[in-house]
Structures are given as C-alpha cells and as structure tokens.
Motif scaffolding. Structure first.
Motif, mmCIF file in Angstrom:
data_model
loop_
_atom_site.group_PDB
_atom_site.id
_atom_site.type_symbol
_atom_site.label_atom_id
_atom_site.label_comp_id
_atom_site.label_asym_id
_atom_site.label_seq_id
_atom_site.Cartn_x
_atom_site.Cartn_y
_atom_site.Cartn_z
ATOM 1 N N ALA A 106 -5.783 -47.244 8.373
ATOM 2 C CA ALA A 106 -6.760 -46.392 7.688
ATOM 3 C C ALA A 106 -8.161 -46.660 8.217
ATOM 4 C CB ALA A 106 -6.705 -46.645 6.186
ATOM 5 N N GLY A 107 -8.475 -47.928 8.470
ATOM 6 C CA GLY A 107 -9.792 -48.277 9.015
ATOM 7 C C GLY A 107 -10.010 -47.673 10.382
ATOM 8 N N GLN A 108 -8.984 -47.722 11.214
ATOM 9 C CA GLN A 108 -9.098 -47.140 12.552
ATOM 10 C C GLN A 108 -9.303 -45.628 12.466
ATOM 11 O OE1 GLN A 108 -5.485 -48.470 14.396
ATOM 12 N NE2 GLN A 108 -6.262 -50.525 14.790
ATOM 13 N N LYS A 109 -8.547 -44.998 11.576
ATOM 14 C CA LYS A 109 -8.688 -43.547 11.427
ATOM 15 C C LYS A 109 -10.053 -43.184 10.868
ATOM 16 C CE LYS A 109 -3.795 -42.433 11.032
ATOM 17 N NZ LYS A 109 -2.737 -41.874 10.204
ATOM 18 N N THR A 110 -10.547 -43.977 9.920
ATOM 19 C CA THR A 110 -11.866 -43.722 9.347
ATOM 20 C C THR A 110 -12.941 -43.898 10.407
ATOM 21 O OG1 THR A 110 -11.090 -44.505 7.194
ATOM 22 C CG2 THR A 110 -13.462 -44.418 7.522
ATOM 23 N N SER A 111 -12.817 -44.944 11.209
ATOM 24 C CA SER A 111 -13.779 -45.184 12.282
ATOM 25 C C SER A 111 -13.789 -44.022 13.271
ATOM 26 C CB SER A 111 -13.423 -46.490 12.996
ATOM 27 O OG SER A 111 -14.275 -46.716 14.080
ATOM 28 N N ALA A 112 -12.610 -43.557 13.619
ATOM 29 C CA ALA A 112 -12.518 -42.415 14.543
ATOM 30 C C ALA A 112 -13.141 -41.167 13.920
ATOM 31 C CB ALA A 112 -11.057 -42.151 14.902
ATOM 32 N N ALA A 113 -12.919 -40.981 12.625
ATOM 33 C CA ALA A 113 -13.484 -39.806 11.953
ATOM 34 C C ALA A 113 -15.013 -39.879 11.949
ATOM 35 C CB ALA A 113 -12.953 -39.715 10.521
ATOM 36 N N PHE A 114 -15.574 -41.077 11.664
ATOM 37 C CA PHE A 114 -17.032 -41.224 11.676
ATOM 38 C C PHE A 114 -17.601 -41.018 13.076
ATOM 39 C CE2 PHE A 114 -16.839 -43.689 7.561
ATOM 40 C CZ PHE A 114 -17.555 -42.750 6.848
ATOM 41 N N THR A 115 -16.888 -41.484 14.093
ATOM 42 C CA THR A 115 -17.341 -41.285 15.465
ATOM 43 C C THR A 115 -17.370 -39.790 15.787
ATOM 44 O OG1 THR A 115 -16.417 -43.412 16.114
ATOM 45 C CG2 THR A 115 -16.841 -41.833 17.880
ATOM 46 N N THR A 116 -16.316 -39.100 15.404
ATOM 47 C CA THR A 116 -16.256 -37.653 15.637
ATOM 48 C C THR A 116 -17.365 -36.945 14.874
ATOM 49 O OG1 THR A 116 -13.868 -37.815 15.903
ATOM 50 C CG2 THR A 116 -14.758 -35.629 15.471
ATOM 51 N N LEU A 117 -17.579 -37.350 13.632
ATOM 52 C CA LEU A 117 -18.639 -36.749 12.819
ATOM 53 C C LEU A 117 -20.008 -36.996 13.445
ATOM 54 C CD1 LEU A 117 -19.445 -35.325 10.142
ATOM 55 C CD2 LEU A 117 -19.610 -37.615 9.137
ATOM 56 N N GLY A 118 -20.243 -38.228 13.905
ATOM 57 C CA GLY A 118 -21.522 -38.557 14.541
ATOM 58 C C GLY A 118 -21.755 -37.732 15.791
ATOM 59 N N THR A 119 -20.701 -37.560 16.574
ATOM 60 C CA THR A 119 -20.811 -36.744 17.789
ATOM 61 C C THR A 119 -21.128 -35.289 17.430
ATOM 62 O OG1 THR A 119 -19.203 -38.173 18.879
ATOM 63 C CG2 THR A 119 -19.573 -36.023 19.867
ATOM 64 N N ALA A 120 -20.454 -34.781 16.420
ATOM 65 C CA ALA A 120 -20.690 -33.395 15.996
ATOM 66 C C ALA A 120 -22.119 -33.218 15.488
ATOM 67 C CB ALA A 120 -19.691 -32.998 14.918
ATOM 68 N N ILE A 121 -22.603 -34.164 14.714
ATOM 69 C CA ILE A 121 -23.976 -34.072 14.190
ATOM 70 C C ILE A 121 -24.974 -34.131 15.341
ATOM 71 C CG2 ILE A 121 -25.714 -35.325 12.846
ATOM 72 C CD1 ILE A 121 -23.487 -36.004 10.855
ATOM 73 N N SER A 122 -24.753 -35.053 16.284
ATOM 74 C CA SER A 122 -25.653 -35.147 17.448
ATOM 75 C C SER A 122 -25.683 -33.836 18.220
ATOM 76 C CB SER A 122 -25.209 -36.278 18.373
ATOM 77 O OG SER A 122 -25.313 -37.514 17.729
ATOM 78 N N ARG A 123 -24.514 -33.242 18.394
ATOM 79 C CA ARG A 123 -24.425 -31.984 19.125
ATOM 80 C C ARG A 123 -25.192 -30.880 18.377
ATOM 81 N NH1 ARG A 123 -19.095 -30.527 18.883
ATOM 82 N NH2 ARG A 123 -18.603 -32.444 19.981
ATOM 83 N N LYS A 124 -25.025 -30.860 17.027
ATOM 84 C CA LYS A 124 -25.714 -29.840 16.232
ATOM 85 C C LYS A 124 -27.226 -30.021 16.308
ATOM 86 C CE LYS A 124 -22.423 -27.355 14.576
ATOM 87 N NZ LYS A 124 -22.309 -25.957 14.923
ATOM 88 N N PHE A 125 -27.691 -31.287 16.264
ATOM 89 C CA PHE A 125 -29.131 -31.529 16.386
ATOM 90 C C PHE A 125 -29.638 -31.095 17.755
ATOM 91 C CE2 PHE A 125 -29.188 -34.871 12.867
ATOM 92 C CZ PHE A 125 -29.894 -34.046 12.003
ATOM 93 N N GLY A 126 -28.826 -31.365 18.795
ATOM 94 C CA GLY A 126 -29.202 -30.928 20.143
ATOM 95 C C GLY A 126 -29.285 -29.408 20.222
ATOM 96 N N ASP A 127 -28.286 -28.743 19.628
ATOM 97 C CA ASP A 127 -28.300 -27.274 19.625
ATOM 98 C C ASP A 127 -29.506 -26.761 18.843
ATOM 99 O OD1 ASP A 127 -25.958 -27.407 21.030
ATOM 100 O OD2 ASP A 127 -24.660 -26.849 19.336
ATOM 101 N N MET A 128 -29.786 -27.391 17.708
ATOM 102 C CA MET A 128 -30.907 -26.960 16.876
ATOM 103 C C MET A 128 -32.231 -27.164 17.617
ATOM 104 S SD MET A 128 -31.919 -28.233 13.059
ATOM 105 C CE MET A 128 -32.690 -29.755 13.557
ATOM 106 N N ARG A 129 -32.361 -28.284 18.329
ATOM 107 C CA ARG A 129 -33.614 -28.573 19.036
ATOM 108 C C ARG A 129 -33.833 -27.574 20.170
ATOM 109 N NH1 ARG A 129 -35.972 -33.637 22.029
ATOM 110 N NH2 ARG A 129 -38.105 -33.319 21.367
ATOM 111 N N ASN A 130 -32.751 -27.067 20.723
ATOM 112 C CA ASN A 130 -32.871 -26.096 21.814
ATOM 113 C C ASN A 130 -32.995 -24.663 21.306
ATOM 114 O OD1 ASN A 130 -32.728 -28.103 23.769
ATOM 115 N ND2 ASN A 130 -30.496 -28.040 23.828
ATOM 116 N N SER A 131 -32.915 -24.464 20.001
ATOM 117 C CA SER A 131 -33.004 -23.109 19.463
ATOM 118 C C SER A 131 -34.436 -22.589 19.551
ATOM 119 C CB SER A 131 -32.526 -23.087 18.012
ATOM 120 O OG SER A 131 -33.474 -23.722 17.176
#
Length: 191
Positions: A106-131
């Motif tokens: 469960a810890g490994q899956k949670t860690s992977a989920a947070f990593t994916t979430l962090g990547t998605a948020i970073s991507r969204k901020f990058g997209d927003m900054r380029n808007s």
C-alpha cells in the motif's frame, strides 16, 4: 379434591396435591446430625488446608523475589524481556507478516500515486504559465513593478512610497501614463 379424567396411558387417577402440604416439607432435614457434623468437619479441614497453602505460597513468592534480587533481575528488566519476547513473537507471526506485506504494498502504491499526482500538477502549472492569460498577467505585474521602480528612482524623495505605489497602480489600470508622472522609458510606455 378433583380427579382428572384418566387417559389411556395413566394406570391410576391423578389427584391434585395440597400446596400447604408441599411447603411444610423441609428438604434440608433429609440429612442426619451425624452427616451434618461430618460435612462441617470436612469443611473446617479444607479451610485449614487453604490457609496453609496460602502461607506456603507466600513463602515461595518471597524466596522467588530474593533469588531474582541476587541475580539482579528487576521488575523493569523483566518487563523489557517480556516485551521483547512478545514483540519478537508478534513479528514472527503469520498475521504480522501478511499485514506488513500489505502495508508495504500500500505504501508503494501510495508513493507512486503521489509521484503521479505531483507530475500532473507540475505539468498543469507549466501549461498554465504558458497560457496567454497568465502571460498577460505576468506582463502587467512586471510593468507595474517597473513603473514603481522608475517612479521611486526619479522622484528622489519627493513623495512617499504609498503615493508612488498608488500612482503606479492608477497608471497601470489606465494603461497610459498620467499627467503627473514624468516621462519614462520605452518599457514603461509599452505596458
């Protein structure tokens, strides 16, 4: 007394028994005085044996404590030893191993989920900054800061910081230089 109708299996007629007669019978009187004396004697002997056993047990517990003291075994060290043994027993149990494996997964899956979430948020901020709207906002902020710097530098103590700030905000809102602002650089005019 009433008699009930005799059934096929009843060899004798059933009669009601007088309730007063039943309550007069004392079931405790079925014992003779000799039997009662014997039971009381046995009870007394049993109580004496229990008392003797308690004394022997107390003596044994005292001797047990003295031997532990000679060995340097304290209640705290016993507690630690018992705790460590219990902890070891628990860790080697099947239930603990299964729970540990489940929590690890469960810890490994949670860690992977947070990593994916962090990547998605970073991507969204990058997209927003380029808007375009963010770029427009960024340019307005840069323009306002530039205007404030220019005014503070050109007035040389001729006004308070609040006056300069409000003047720059007013000029930014109108997007044209006001009459009381000195001529500024080309960057200020493009704001």
């Amino acid at each position: 007394m009433e008699t009930r109708q005799q059934g096929l299996l009843d060899p004798e007629p059933v009669t009601e028994v007088d309730e007063e007669m039943v309550s007069d019978v004392d079931l405790n009187n079925t014992m003779t005085d000799e039997e009662r004396e014997g039971i009381l004697s046995e009870l007394t002997k049993l109580e004496e044996e229990i008392s003797t056993l308690r004394q022997v047990l107390a003596s044994k517990e005292k001797h047990h404590s003295e031997l532990k003291a000679k060995l340097g075994i304290t209640p705290l060290s016993e507690f630690k030893q018992n705790f460590n043994k219990s902890w070891y027993d628990m860790q080697t149990s099947t239930a603990y191993k299964k729970t540990s494996e489940t929590l690890s997964t469960a810890g490994q899956k949670t860690s992977a989920a947070f990593t994916t979430l962090g990547t998605a948020i970073s991507r969204k901020f990058g997209d927003m900054r380029n808007s375009p709207s963010f770029k427009s906002f960024e340019e307005k902020v840069e323009c306002t800061v530039s205007n404030i710097k220019t005014k503070v530098g050109s007035q040389g103590g001729g006004g308070s910081f609040e006056e300069v700030l409000s003047s720059a905000a007013h000029a930014s809102a109108q997007e044209t230089p006001s009459n009381n602002m000195p001529e500024s650089s080309d960057h200020e005019r493009t704001c």
